[in-house]
Design an enzyme around this catalytic site. Structure first.
Site, PDB file in Angstrom:
ATOM      1  N   SER A  29       0.806  -1.229   0.000  1.00 52.26           N
ATOM      2  CA  SER A  29       0.000   0.000   0.000  1.00 52.26           C
ATOM      3  C   SER A  29       0.845   1.287   0.000  1.00 52.26           C
ATOM      4  O   SER A  29       0.356   2.352   0.317  1.00 52.26           O
ATOM      5  CB  SER A  29      -1.036   0.020   1.131  1.00 52.26           C
ATOM      6  OG  SER A  29      -0.470   0.457   2.327  1.00 52.26           O
ATOM      7  N   GLU A  49      18.157  -9.012   2.523  1.00 54.77           N
ATOM      8  CA  GLU A  49      18.668  -7.637   2.458  1.00 54.77           C
ATOM      9  C   GLU A  49      20.129  -7.565   2.032  1.00 54.77           C
ATOM     10  O   GLU A  49      20.529  -6.623   1.347  1.00 54.77           O
ATOM     11  CB  GLU A  49      18.468  -6.936   3.803  1.00 54.77           C
ATOM     12  CG  GLU A  49      17.006  -6.678   4.165  1.00 54.77           C
ATOM     13  CD  GLU A  49      16.311  -7.911   4.742  1.00 54.77           C
ATOM     14  OE1 GLU A  49      16.981  -8.928   4.999  1.00 54.77           O
ATOM     15  OE2 GLU A  49      15.079  -7.859   4.931  1.00 54.77           O
ATOM     16  N   PHE A  74      16.401  -3.419   9.098  1.00 57.74           N
ATOM     17  CA  PHE A  74      16.651  -4.442   8.079  1.00 57.74           C
ATOM     18  C   PHE A  74      17.500  -3.901   6.926  1.00 57.74           C
ATOM     19  O   PHE A  74      18.242  -4.642   6.288  1.00 57.74           O
ATOM     20  CB  PHE A  74      15.335  -5.011   7.527  1.00 57.74           C
ATOM     21  CG  PHE A  74      14.336  -5.357   8.597  1.00 57.74           C
ATOM     22  CD1 PHE A  74      14.773  -5.819   9.832  1.00 57.74           C
ATOM     23  CD2 PHE A  74      12.973  -5.208   8.391  1.00 57.74           C
ATOM     24  CE1 PHE A  74      13.867  -6.122  10.841  1.00 57.74           C
ATOM     25  CE2 PHE A  74      12.059  -5.510   9.388  1.00 57.74           C
ATOM     26  CZ  PHE A  74      12.507  -5.962  10.621  1.00 57.74           C
TER      27      PHE A  74
END
Lengths: 310, 275
Positions: A29, A49, A74
């Site tokens: 979103s 990552e 992260f």
């Protein structure tokens, strides 16, 4: 700040084909608009990552301007060595976008807090650290990032961060912004603390304290000139940040103050621990650590009493 | 094998010997570690730079060039020696390797001399960077290929497998990894530390097309490298079985020579064996 980020990036990407956006499987979103408009320049890298930063470095070596997006811990701590070696050592145009500054994910617990990132990222050579104070600063930082040489870490709040400026001109990475020009004390704020610092300045004004308010959106390279200037012109300096007390904005300002001649009272307002036992909303945690407008105000009044009583 | 190819392999073998002489000399002068790692990868690098890759020593930024990423950055002496031999920079610069005021670090560093594509040294970084380069090439419709050389111990790094998954997901058939499988790592035999077998099957399970080769059989190395991608829309991996310290009898398959550097007498013997 998230929507300011993505809306600005979409506009920029329409004109600049170098722009790539990589995400570590976050951005539901938020990032859809970019994904749908530029499917060949958007990659969901999955939950990996370290690889995300390495791939970003490879793309940047090929002339791309690469934005990597995830929640702060992260995209900073998890892949720190990739940031240091692959991106910073090689001076690449990678823009690390961390969302959820400070205590934004208050109820998620300490794994999701970002309370060490400024300290850690600040220590890496070649990497500039920008913490926009509101959606407009975010937009400006993004725009400048396309021409900014070398790597950048941009630390964003979350959704629905309040606007502090009505309009903002002359924004420049590395140059602090003065929002109020009071002569009694100075508040230097970074990142998502700006609205609270501004509110605190209003409260102080009612109590007769005239505040010089500085938005230090760039923590590195820090605007030494402005710090030295306010050290000469005000009696006390308070730094405000949603970050651990160690190594963040407060430390960066202290480093400058310690090496200049003017004597000025100095106090850091920041989060004093990281692994606390109670969770809560961002607002709850801010008030717990004295980072709401009232808390900031109280610390400042207390500090001013100390100056008076010598 | 055609006569021409046999001749080419023969020429490369002799080049590899010269490269090995450079390597042992560089380590003798600098007293730097990792001579064994450089000797084990020498044949692979010679095959890539002299037979397989499209490179341009006069224009390192040539967009159409193939790229070589030495993810096992500690074998930088081998890379520098090959680049010098290939004409990327004058051979005399090799004396800058790991000495005071030197410009050639013990781990490959981007642009320290022309031709070094990336900075490596911490293991497990190169394949991700290579995947990014390969992805950019695909995006830009550029036919250049990316070769990444990894060590076997390096494959214990989780990030290697993050990159492996990513490369097959994105069908990066312009990405080729070559593993210098010399069976020794920093502090023991790979199989005793954290074994990799079944190694080929692991790569296959991660979506790569796998081939294995004797990493010192020049004709076979060239042949296999010339046949990439093995399958369209899949990344290729070559598991090259090698011997650490290859070419110098007392360095071969010896853990100590991951660290030791040859003294004057050892250098003499090594150069005699590599004559």
């Amino acid at each position: 700040m998230r929507s300011a980020f993505i809306n600005t990036l979409i506009k920029l990407a329409r004109k600049d084909k170098r722009i790539f956006l990589l995400t570590g499987d976050l951005g539901f979103s938020v990032l859809e608009g970019f994904r749908d408009e530029f499917p060949d320049r958007f990659i969901n890298m999955g939950v990996a990552e370290a690889n995300m930063i390495g791939v970003a470095a490879g793309l940047a070596l090929s002339g791309k301007v690469v934005f990597v997006y995830s929640i702060v811990p992260f995209v900073t701590l998890r892949c720190l060595e990739q940031i240091r070696n692959d991106v910073c050592y090689q001076q690449l145009q990678v823009r690390i976008i961390g969302v959820g500054a400070g205590l934004s994910y208050g109820t998620s617990g300490a794994t999701h807090y970002s309370l060490e990132d400024i300290a850690v990222m600040r220590a890496i050579s070649n990497l500039s650290v920008v913490c926009p104070g509101d959606p407009l600063e975010t937009e400006m930082a993004l725009k400048e990032s396309l021409s900014y040489a070398g790597p950048l870490y941009i630390r964003l709040g979350k959704g629905h961060d309040p606007l502090v400026y009505r309009k903002l001109e002359g924004f420049k990475i590395g140059k602090a912004i003065s929002l109020r020009y009071g002569k009694d004390i100075a508040i230097i704020s970074t990142g998502n603390m700006l609205p609270n610092a501004n509110q605190a300045a209003s409260l102080l004004k009612k109590q007769g304290v005239d505040v010089r308010l500085i938005s230090m959106h760039t923590v590195k390279p820090i605007d030494k000139k402005t710090i030295i200037d306010i050290a000469k012109k005000t009696k006390a300096i308070f730094t405000v940040e949603e970050h651990n007390l160690i190594g963040g904005l407060g430390s960066a300002v202290a480093e400058v103050l310690a090496e200049q001649p003017a004597k000025v009272y100095f106090k850091r307002i920041a989060v004093t621990e990281t692994f606390f036992k109670t969770i809560g909303s961002q607002d709850y945690l801010r008030s717990k650590f004295g980072l709401d407008a009232n808390g900031i105000c109280k610390t400042i009044i207390k500090g001013m009493r100390k100056i008076r009583h010598g | 094998m055609t006569k021409l190819k046999a001749c080419l392999a023969g020429k490369c073998l002799s080049l590899a010997k010269q490269i090995r002489r450079e390597i042992v000399s560089m380590h003798a002068v600098s007293r730097n570690s990792h001579v064994g790692s450089s000797l084990s990868v020498a044949d692979i690098l010679v095959a890539l730079y002299f037979c397989v890759m499209k490179t341009n020593a006069n224009n390192c930024g040539d967009k159409k060039r193939d790229r070589l990423l030495l993810s096992k950055g500690h074998a930088s002496s081998a890379l520098y020696a090959v680049l010098a031999k290939r004409g990327f920079f004058p051979k005399k610069l090799l004396s800058d390797y790991c000495v005071d005021r030197g410009k050639l670090p013990g781990h490959a560093t981007i642009n320290c001399v022309p031709g070094v594509e990336v900075s490596t040294g911490s293991l497990g970084h190169g394949l991700s960077i290579g995947a990014g380069l390969a992805l950019a090439a695909k995006h830009d419709k550029n036919k250049s290929r990316v070769f990444v050389i990894l060590s076997d111990g390096e494959c214990q790094e989780g990030s290697v497998w993050e990159a492996a998954m990513f490369a097959s997901q994105h069908k990066l058939d312009n990405l080729i990894s070559v593993i210098d499988y010399n069976k020794l790592q920093g502090f023991g035999k790979t199989k005793d530390v954290v074994g990799l077998e079944p190694f080929g099957k692991k790569w296959a399970a991660f979506g790569w097309q796998v081939k294995e080769v004797d990493g010192h059989d020049m004709a076979k190395i060239i042949k296999i490298l010339e046949s990439v991608p093995f399958v369209v829309k899949k990344p290729s991996v070559i598991i090259a079985h090698t011997v650490k310290g290859k070419g110098v009898s007392f360095m071969e398959d010896s853990l100590a020579w991951h660290y030791k550097s040859p003294g004057p007498d050892e250098l003499k013997i090594a150069l005699r064996e590599l004559a």
